[in-house]
Design an enzyme around this catalytic site. Structure first.
Site, PDB file in Angstrom:
ATOM      1  CG  ASP A 192      -2.040   1.018   1.142  1.00 36.39           C
ATOM      2  OD1 ASP A 192      -2.417   1.181   0.854  1.00 36.39           O
ATOM      3  OD2 ASP A 192      -2.074   1.872   2.316  1.00 36.39           O
TER       4      ASP A 192
ATOM      5  CD  GLU B 216      -2.099   2.212  -3.805  1.00 34.40           C
ATOM      6  OE1 GLU B 216      -3.073   2.331  -3.479  1.00 34.40           O
ATOM      7  OE2 GLU B 216      -1.643   1.790  -2.391  1.00 34.40           O
TER       8      GLU B 216
END
Length: 543
Positions: A212, A277
């Site tokens: 993330d 990401e």
């Protein structure tokens, strides 16, 4: 139609190069105990469905101990399961069953920030400015005569300032919610902690990590101003994501972190992988995250952002394939995820949106590389646009009025009444309500029904796994076609598969590519060819 059953896991270290990964938003997938919240046991019970769908791996959103301010992306304990989702034993049982069915498990890791309830941050609040406890985070003195102004002009991605002041006068950085303080990744203790967290989950058999905010851990030295924000110009800094440089994203030093992580992943058998990401201002900078000494993949969000046109898709596909050649890693294709509006709705909603979404799925699954599916897209679920404001839980909604909750509504499994089999028999609880129209979109309503979206996905995934032309990660050959059409060929060892997508405004007669294998809409035979409807796609085979 029969669906082949994958064999149990192999030791193929390159499995991720062409895998189909299914994203499970844990809270909204399946509820085993009737409390209205999805959990690990619910996933375990539904593993046969996912095996039969034909996916290679599951990516699970965070299930760690958390106050759930941001759906679990505010982690208080990286080595345990939140009681909302079950126990560590439940996770271990789930991953054992998944592996037995030939399905790998990728877990989310959230390294940019912790929860404000994390023991480290609680210790930092209790300690004095300049203390070792505060050094793990990004605390700073404020501007103004009495330090009453934030240290700089940085904005939260969720809207508003990226700084919150504590009672002793210092400010701490949070690029997201105030309950998500950013870590100081120049601190060796932070780096050592996350290397240990990786090993903790690798020891329990996880096959990979989705990282993330992979571009965010390092901030520019001196914490310089951006130079504008929504308060001064009405323009949000987040508008530069993927388009320009920000002092708190995509700093060069972030690559040192991944060069330290890669040997850890490589030290475990079976092809343990990591996907970033990451947002960067150029394709070249994004490509830096990928390589034999860093990460295996980075999401290509350009495909998700493509408009419904042949030109838009072709430009995005060409760019992504060129980048993959440079870095020697596969492309990653994504149509929807837990942060973005579902593509049925993005493509027009209703019948038009569903037709286009089905066609886009065939387009994506015919491309070389790795495809990521978001739970419920195989059912043709649209975005839920009319959730009552009082039920929305996305922290961004409170700060900007924008909400991601509409793509997070629990998926329908069976029955005529909400929540459509989300929980055990007789359970009526669901943390977000599903609309009445979803009764026709449930798994039970579509399973075995010719032409349903679920059966379309099952057929396409079966062909993708078994057709020799789709083996490997070699590129594609574009074919000459009418305006509004996309047509490309993949071939291996004499087997040829051609994908044709009609994004135009009239049906098109297709001839010369062989026999149709699967189509998103019914084809009509005419003059020795096949009439491809508007907003439709088809795979042809020629051996």
């Amino acid at each position: 139609m029969t669906v082949s059953t994958p064999s149990p896991l192999t030791s193929d270290a390159d499995w991720w190069r062409s895998a189909v990964v299914y994203q499970v938003y844990v809270r909204s997938f399946a509820d085993s105990n009737g409390d209205g919240i999805g959990d690990l046991q619910g996933i375990r019970e539904r593993l046969p469905y996912l095996r039969d769908l034909g996916v290679d791996a599951l990516w699970l959103t965070p299930f760690y101990t958390s106050p759930m301010v941001d759906g679990g992306y505010d982690v208080a304990d990286y080595r345990d399961v939140d009681p909302m989702f079950g126990t560590l034993g439940d996770f271990e049982a789930m991953i054992t069953d998944a592996h037995a069915l030939g399905v790998r498990i990728i877990v989310d890791i959230v390294p940019n920030h912790t929860s404000s309830r994390h023991p480290w941050f609680q210790a930092a609040l209790a300690a004095a400015p300049g203390s070792p406890e505060r050094a793990r985070y990004l605390f700073a003195e404020g501007n103004g005569e009495h330090g009453e102004q934030p240290p700089n002009d940085w904005e939260s991605i969720f809207g508003g300032p990226a700084w919150t002041r504590v009672p002793d006068g210092q400010w701490y950085l949070h690029l997201f919610d105030p309950a998500q303080p950013d870590l100081n990744w120049r601190h060796p203790e932070v780096r050592a902690e996350f290397e240990d967290v990786l090993r903790f989950w690798l020891d329990r058999g996880v096959d990979g990590f989705r990282i993330d905010v992979a571009h965010g851990m390092i901030k520019a030295e001196g914490l310089p101003d951006v130079g504008f924000n929504s308060m001064t110009t009405g323009r949000r800094q987040s508008e530069l994501l993927g388009k320009g440089r920000l002092p708190y994203f995509d700093q060069d030093e972030v690559h040192d972190i991944y060069r330290a992580w890669r040997p850890i992943l490589d030290s475990y058998p079976g092809g343990r992988m990591a996907v970033a990401e990451a947002w960067a201002e150029t394709p070249q900078r994004l490509a830096r995250y990928i390589g034999p000494d860093e990460l295996h993949q980075a999401f290509s969000f350009d495909f998700l952002d493509a408009t419904w046109s042949a030109d838009s898709f072709r430009k995005v596909i060409d760019t992504a394939l060129a980048e993959s050649t440079i870095v020697g890693a596969p492309t990653t294709w994504v149509l929807s995820n837990h942060d973005r509006q579902r593509h049925v709705t993005r493509y027009g909603d209703g019948e038009v949106g569903l037709r286009r979404a089905r066609a886009a799925a065939l387009l994506m699954l015919a491309l070389p590389g790795c495809a990521y599916l978001y739970q419920g897209e195989e059912l043709g679920l649209p975005e839920v646009l009319d959730l009552p404001d009082e039920l929305r839980q996305d922290p961004a909604f409170l700060r900007t009025g924008e909400s991601r909750d509409g793509c997070r509504v629990p998926i329908p499994w069976s029955g005529d009444l909400a929540p459509y089999g989300f929980g055990p028999a007789g359970s009526e609880l669901s943390w977000l309500p599903a609309p009445a129209t979803w009764r026709a979109l449930s798994v039970a309503a579509q399973a075995g029904v010719p032409g349903s979206t679920l059966e379309l996905y099952r057929a396409a995934l079966r062909i993708r796994h078994t057709h020799p032309a789709l083996a490997g990660t070699d590129g594609i050959t574009w074919l000459e076609s009418d305006p509004g059409l996309l047509a490309f060929r993949r071939d291996t060892g004499g087997a040829v598969l051609t994908c044709v997508v009609n994004t135009g405004d009239a049906p098109v007669l297709i001839d010369g590519y062989g026999q149709p294998l699967v189509a998103s809409e019914a084809l009509t035979e005419r003059d020795g060819g096949h009439l491809l409807p508007v907003d439709a796609a088809v795979w042809f085979e020629r051996r």
